[in-house]
Structure formats: C-alpha cells, structure tokens
Design a protein around this motif. Structure first.
Motif, PDB file in Angstrom:
ATOM      1  N   ASP A  84      48.963  28.375  40.940  1.00  0.00           N
ATOM      2  CA  ASP A  84      48.672  27.113  41.609  1.00  0.00           C
ATOM      3  C   ASP A  84      47.908  26.171  40.684  1.00  0.00           C
ATOM      4  N   GLU A  85      47.055  26.737  39.835  1.00  0.00           N
ATOM      5  CA  GLU A  85      46.274  25.966  38.866  1.00  0.00           C
ATOM      6  C   GLU A  85      46.491  26.592  37.485  1.00  0.00           C
ATOM      7  N   PRO A  86      47.568  26.252  36.779  1.00  0.00           N
ATOM      8  CA  PRO A  86      47.934  26.926  35.525  1.00  0.00           C
ATOM      9  C   PRO A  86      46.815  26.889  34.483  1.00  0.00           C
ATOM     10  N   LEU A  87      46.760  27.973  33.699  1.00  0.00           N
ATOM     11  CA  LEU A  87      45.729  28.116  32.673  1.00  0.00           C
ATOM     12  C   LEU A  87      46.379  28.371  31.321  1.00  0.00           C
ATOM     13  N   LEU A  88      45.899  27.685  30.297  1.00  0.00           N
ATOM     14  CA  LEU A  88      46.310  27.914  28.910  1.00  0.00           C
ATOM     15  C   LEU A  88      45.135  28.517  28.161  1.00  0.00           C
TER      16      LEU A  88
ATOM     17  N   ASP B 293      39.894  31.877  39.938  1.00  0.00           N
ATOM     18  CA  ASP B 293      41.123  32.205  40.660  1.00  0.00           C
ATOM     19  C   ASP B 293      42.048  30.999  40.566  1.00  0.00           C
ATOM     20  N   ILE B 294      43.206  31.174  39.881  1.00  0.00           N
ATOM     21  CA  ILE B 294      44.115  30.047  39.694  1.00  0.00           C
ATOM     22  C   ILE B 294      45.239  30.046  40.732  1.00  0.00           C
ATOM     23  N   GLY B 295      45.143  30.950  41.705  1.00  0.00           N
ATOM     24  CA  GLY B 295      46.190  31.061  42.719  1.00  0.00           C
ATOM     25  C   GLY B 295      47.274  32.001  42.231  1.00  0.00           C
ATOM     26  N   GLY B 296      47.128  33.284  42.567  1.00  0.00           N
ATOM     27  CA  GLY B 296      48.073  34.294  42.102  1.00  0.00           C
ATOM     28  C   GLY B 296      47.578  35.078  40.913  1.00  0.00           C
ATOM     29  N   LYS B 297      46.580  34.569  40.221  1.00  0.00           N
ATOM     30  CA  LYS B 297      45.992  35.270  39.080  1.00  0.00           C
ATOM     31  C   LYS B 297      44.491  34.996  39.049  1.00  0.00           C
ATOM     32  N   ARG B 298      43.736  36.021  38.574  1.00  0.00           N
ATOM     33  CA  ARG B 298      42.282  35.941  38.544  1.00  0.00           C
ATOM     34  C   ARG B 298      41.780  36.273  37.139  1.00  0.00           C
TER      35      ARG B 298
END
Length: 247
Positions: free
Chosen positions: A38-42, A124-129
């Motif tokens: 939901d909130e992608p991380l690079l 928590d990015i939505g689906g991944k922590r």
C-alpha cells in the motif's frame, strides 16, 4: 550500463546495475530493492548519477510517484546519494533511517525531514513490515543499521556479504567464502570488539533471504551464514590483537 530487474520474492524486486570497471577485474553490482505494498518502499536510493537508470527501472514496475518510503543502511553515496532526486520525483515519499544517521547527516542533507527510527521500530507498508535494527559500525560507521522485512523473512543487509562480479539475482550456493575474499580485498568493515556479536545478533532473526547490496542475494539458511560471518570477524580481530602484542 542498464538496470536489471528480477522479482526475488512476492512483491520484492531487485534492481541491479553492473559496473564492469568498479572493482576490476570482476566488476561490481549496485543493488536496490523495491517492495510493493500500500505504501511502497525502496531500500538503497543509490548513487546520484545512477538515478536515471534506477528510477526508469522502478517506473517499469510502478509509477515512481507511488513511492512512500526510502530507506538505506548508512550515509554513503551508493546508499543515499540520490535521495533528493527521489524526494523530488515522489512527492509523498519520506526517508526513514536511524537516530544517529538522521542527526549527524540525513536531516541536514535531505530536502525533506526524515522519519527518525528507533532501534526495533516497525514500519508497516500494507502487506509488509519492516523492522529497523541499529548495527553501529557494522559494516562502516556509527550510523549503520539494517532493515528486516518480517513477512518475507528478507534481511536488507547492505554491505554485509559484499562480493564482486555479476552473478545471478539470487543464489542458494554458499556465500561465506566469497564474502571473506571480498573482505580481505577491500577491508570495508570497521573491525572492533562488537563486530562479530553484532552480526551474530542478526542471525536470531532467522532470515530466509539475504538481500545484499553488492553480489547475488542469498536464499537459504541466513542464520548460519550470519553466524559464520560473525565468527570470521572475531578471528580477524583476535589476529589483529595478537599482532599488536607481538609487535
């Protein structure tokens, strides 16, 4: 140069730029890891001059402006040199790093105020922590840290397990011997009394995937690999101390 894209896990992308003359004769990979959610991380902004290459690769997966989080392990050009380019391209994105790194470098150098992470804090990015873990002086400076993505068991370990060459995106082969060779060649680790124990502490996470910045990512028993690497640094430290006593 071009950016190679490989999906190495569910919604986990390795964006790799190979530079043949960076570490002759084998060359060197610069890897960046994109996590969809939901909130992608690079993780790893990368070098400033590589921004056009890496951002074009991200754009092939998702719109760059979707990025919400930008992370990295320590303040160094290949880790965060292009952070302001990413902040400009992704208006909602925020840098996330440890307290020391933010206070001594990132808050001053970044165009937007970063999110200061405490040791053990989770995003928590939505689906991944993502759990942030302080690793002072491992591998380099006081500001060093790693992130552990709990749902996929991915340890974003930065310069740990550095290896030269341009291998596959992911390997199940032993990476310890090559990592030891790289350490003896580049001497990139800040060797001290807590180096080995800091690396072994990460083994308690029991990572399934070691996402390395330089070299193939490793799929398998990450705990055993981390314990072996920590033990090797203890051997190096004891040898250095013995050499001082005999001098």
């Amino acid at each position: 140069m071009e950016t190679r894209i490989d999906e190495i896990g569910a919604g986990v992308y390795r964006l790799s730029v190979f530079v043949p003359d960076a570490a002759p004769p084998a060359g060197f990979t610069y890897n960046h890891f994109l996590f969809d959610g939901d909130e992608p991380l690079l993780f790893h902004c990368g070098k400033r001059k590589m921004f056009p290459l890496v951002s074009a690769a991200v754009a092939r997966i998702m719109p760059v402006e979707r990025l919400r989080w930008l992370g990295f392990g320590h303040f160094e050009a290949d880790e965060c040199g292009s952070m302001n380019e990413w902040l400009a391209a992704a208006p909602a994105a925020q840098l996330a790093h440890g307290m020391v790194g933010c206070r001594v470098s990132v808050s001053d150098m970044a165009d937007r105020e970063p999110r200061v992470l405490s040791d053990g804090e989770v995003i928590d990015i939505g689906g991944k922590r993502f759990r942030y873990i302080d690793t002072p002086h491992v591998p380099h400076g006081w500001d060093a840290g790693v992130m552990f993505e709990e749902t996929t068991g991915t340890l974003l370990c930065g310069d740990l397990f550095t290896r030269a060459g341009n291998g596959p995106a992911i390997t199940e082969s032993d990476i310890i011997e090559q990592s030891i060779t790289s350490e003896s060649q580049f001497h990139y680790t800040s060797l001290g009394p807590t180096t080995g124990s800091t690396v072994r502490k990460l083994a308690a996470l029991k990572p399934k995937l070691l996402a390395t910045m330089h070299g193939s990512s490793f799929s398998g028993d990450g705990a055993t690999a981390l314990n072996a690497l920590g033990d090797h640094y203890d051997v190096l430290l004891h040898a250095a101390l013995a050499g001082r006593k005999s001098a």
